[in-house]
Motif scaffolding. Structure first.
Motif, mmCIF file in Angstrom:
data_model
loop_
_atom_site.group_PDB
_atom_site.id
_atom_site.type_symbol
_atom_site.label_atom_id
_atom_site.label_comp_id
_atom_site.label_asym_id
_atom_site.label_seq_id
_atom_site.Cartn_x
_atom_site.Cartn_y
_atom_site.Cartn_z
ATOM 1 N N ARG A 73 50.469 24.193 -21.558
ATOM 2 C CA ARG A 73 49.393 23.203 -21.575
ATOM 3 C C ARG A 73 49.034 22.963 -23.042
ATOM 4 O O ARG A 73 49.136 23.859 -23.874
ATOM 5 N N HIS A 74 48.595 21.741 -23.325
ATOM 6 C CA HIS A 74 48.123 21.409 -24.670
ATOM 7 C C HIS A 74 46.624 21.689 -24.679
ATOM 8 O O HIS A 74 45.884 21.115 -23.877
ATOM 9 N N PRO A 75 46.138 22.560 -25.576
ATOM 10 C CA PRO A 75 44.722 22.955 -25.545
ATOM 11 C C PRO A 75 43.749 21.814 -25.808
ATOM 12 O O PRO A 75 42.618 21.862 -25.343
ATOM 13 N N ASP A 76 44.177 20.784 -26.519
ATOM 14 C CA ASP A 76 43.280 19.674 -26.851
ATOM 15 C C ASP A 76 43.476 18.449 -25.960
ATOM 16 O O ASP A 76 42.766 17.454 -26.121
ATOM 17 N N GLN A 77 44.430 18.526 -25.037
ATOM 18 C CA GLN A 77 44.728 17.384 -24.168
ATOM 19 C C GLN A 77 44.874 17.844 -22.710
ATOM 20 O O GLN A 77 45.947 17.727 -22.112
ATOM 21 N N PRO A 78 43.807 18.363 -22.102
ATOM 22 C CA PRO A 78 43.929 18.866 -20.732
ATOM 23 C C PRO A 78 44.336 17.790 -19.721
ATOM 24 O O PRO A 78 44.961 18.108 -18.701
ATOM 25 N N ASP A 79 44.036 16.531 -20.029
ATOM 26 C CA ASP A 79 44.392 15.457 -19.109
ATOM 27 C C ASP A 79 45.899 15.192 -19.074
ATOM 28 O O ASP A 79 46.388 14.495 -18.194
ATOM 29 N N TRP A 80 46.663 15.763 -20.004
ATOM 30 C CA TRP A 80 48.121 15.620 -19.980
ATOM 31 C C TRP A 80 48.737 16.448 -18.855
ATOM 32 O O TRP A 80 49.870 16.217 -18.468
ATOM 33 N N GLY A 129 63.329 24.271 -35.036
ATOM 34 C CA GLY A 129 62.743 24.146 -36.372
ATOM 35 C C GLY A 129 61.265 23.828 -36.374
ATOM 36 O O GLY A 129 60.791 23.114 -37.247
ATOM 37 N N GLY A 130 60.527 24.344 -35.402
ATOM 38 C CA GLY A 130 59.092 24.114 -35.342
ATOM 39 C C GLY A 130 58.695 22.816 -34.667
ATOM 40 O O GLY A 130 57.513 22.545 -34.489
ATOM 41 N N ARG A 131 59.668 21.994 -34.277
ATOM 42 C CA ARG A 131 59.394 20.762 -33.528
ATOM 43 C C ARG A 131 59.620 21.063 -32.050
ATOM 44 O O ARG A 131 60.726 21.421 -31.652
ATOM 45 N N ILE A 132 58.561 20.904 -31.271
ATOM 46 C CA ILE A 132 58.594 21.261 -29.859
ATOM 47 C C ILE A 132 58.505 19.993 -29.026
ATOM 48 O O ILE A 132 57.569 19.212 -29.178
ATOM 49 N N THR A 133 59.481 19.821 -28.145
ATOM 50 C CA THR A 133 59.475 18.677 -27.232
ATOM 51 C C THR A 133 59.060 19.183 -25.862
ATOM 52 O O THR A 133 59.653 20.128 -25.336
ATOM 53 N N VAL A 134 58.013 18.550 -25.312
ATOM 54 C CA VAL A 134 57.464 18.952 -24.013
ATOM 55 C C VAL A 134 57.361 17.716 -23.131
ATOM 56 O O VAL A 134 56.939 16.655 -23.585
ATOM 57 N N ASN A 135 57.743 17.864 -21.878
ATOM 58 C CA ASN A 135 57.585 16.787 -20.904
ATOM 59 C C ASN A 135 56.356 17.112 -20.060
ATOM 60 O O ASN A 135 56.389 18.012 -19.229
ATOM 61 N N PHE A 136 55.257 16.360 -20.306
ATOM 62 C CA PHE A 136 54.009 16.578 -19.585
ATOM 63 C C PHE A 136 53.952 15.685 -18.349
ATOM 64 O O PHE A 136 54.428 14.544 -18.379
ATOM 65 N N ARG A 137 53.342 16.189 -17.287
ATOM 66 C CA ARG A 137 53.235 15.442 -16.029
ATOM 67 C C ARG A 137 52.559 14.096 -16.196
ATOM 68 O O ARG A 137 52.974 13.096 -15.635
ATOM 69 N N GLU A 138 51.484 14.064 -16.978
ATOM 70 C CA GLU A 138 50.684 12.843 -17.090
ATOM 71 C C GLU A 138 50.893 12.075 -18.395
ATOM 72 O O GLU A 138 50.412 10.957 -18.526
ATOM 73 N N ALA A 139 51.602 12.646 -19.359
ATOM 74 C CA ALA A 139 51.775 11.980 -20.656
ATOM 75 C C ALA A 139 53.231 11.706 -20.990
ATOM 76 O O ALA A 139 53.518 11.026 -21.961
ATOM 77 N N GLY A 140 54.149 12.262 -20.203
ATOM 78 C CA GLY A 140 55.564 12.075 -20.494
ATOM 79 C C GLY A 140 56.037 12.976 -21.622
ATOM 80 O O GLY A 140 55.426 13.991 -21.932
ATOM 81 N N LYS A 141 57.129 12.573 -22.253
ATOM 82 C CA LYS A 141 57.740 13.385 -23.298
ATOM 83 C C LYS A 141 56.957 13.243 -24.602
ATOM 84 O O LYS A 141 56.698 12.132 -25.061
ATOM 85 N N VAL A 142 56.588 14.393 -25.172
ATOM 86 C CA VAL A 142 55.823 14.423 -26.420
ATOM 87 C C VAL A 142 56.511 15.410 -27.358
ATOM 88 O O VAL A 142 56.840 16.523 -26.967
ATOM 89 N N VAL A 143 56.730 14.976 -28.610
ATOM 90 C CA VAL A 143 57.290 15.849 -29.637
ATOM 91 C C VAL A 143 56.157 16.241 -30.571
ATOM 92 O O VAL A 143 55.436 15.384 -31.080
ATOM 93 N N MET A 144 55.996 17.562 -30.783
ATOM 94 C CA MET A 144 54.881 18.071 -31.577
ATOM 95 C C MET A 144 55.359 18.944 -32.720
ATOM 96 O O MET A 144 56.399 19.584 -32.619
#
Length: 62
Positions: free
Chosen positions: A15-22, A32-47
């Protein structure tokens, strides 16, 4: 933040601590410190793992 994020592997749920609605997200990659996550409500996000500490989810019942 990097220390905890370094443990994240593809397939892990987070879960993203600052984006619970995702909603719940599944790690797709962590390179290399870049994390790609597929969230149920936000889709694919690279952080940037140095800017956000994702929260691992081990119990999906809650």
């Amino acid at each position: 933040m990097d220390e905890l994020n370094a443990l994240l592997e593809p397939g892990m749920l987070v879960r993203h601590p600052d984006q619970p609605d995702w909603g719940l997200g599944q790690v797709q990659s962590n390179i290399g410190g870049r994390i790609t996550v597929n969230f149920r409500e936000a889709g694919k996000v690279v952080m940037d793992g140095s800017r956000v500490a994702l929260v691992p989810v081990f119990d999906t019942e809650t």
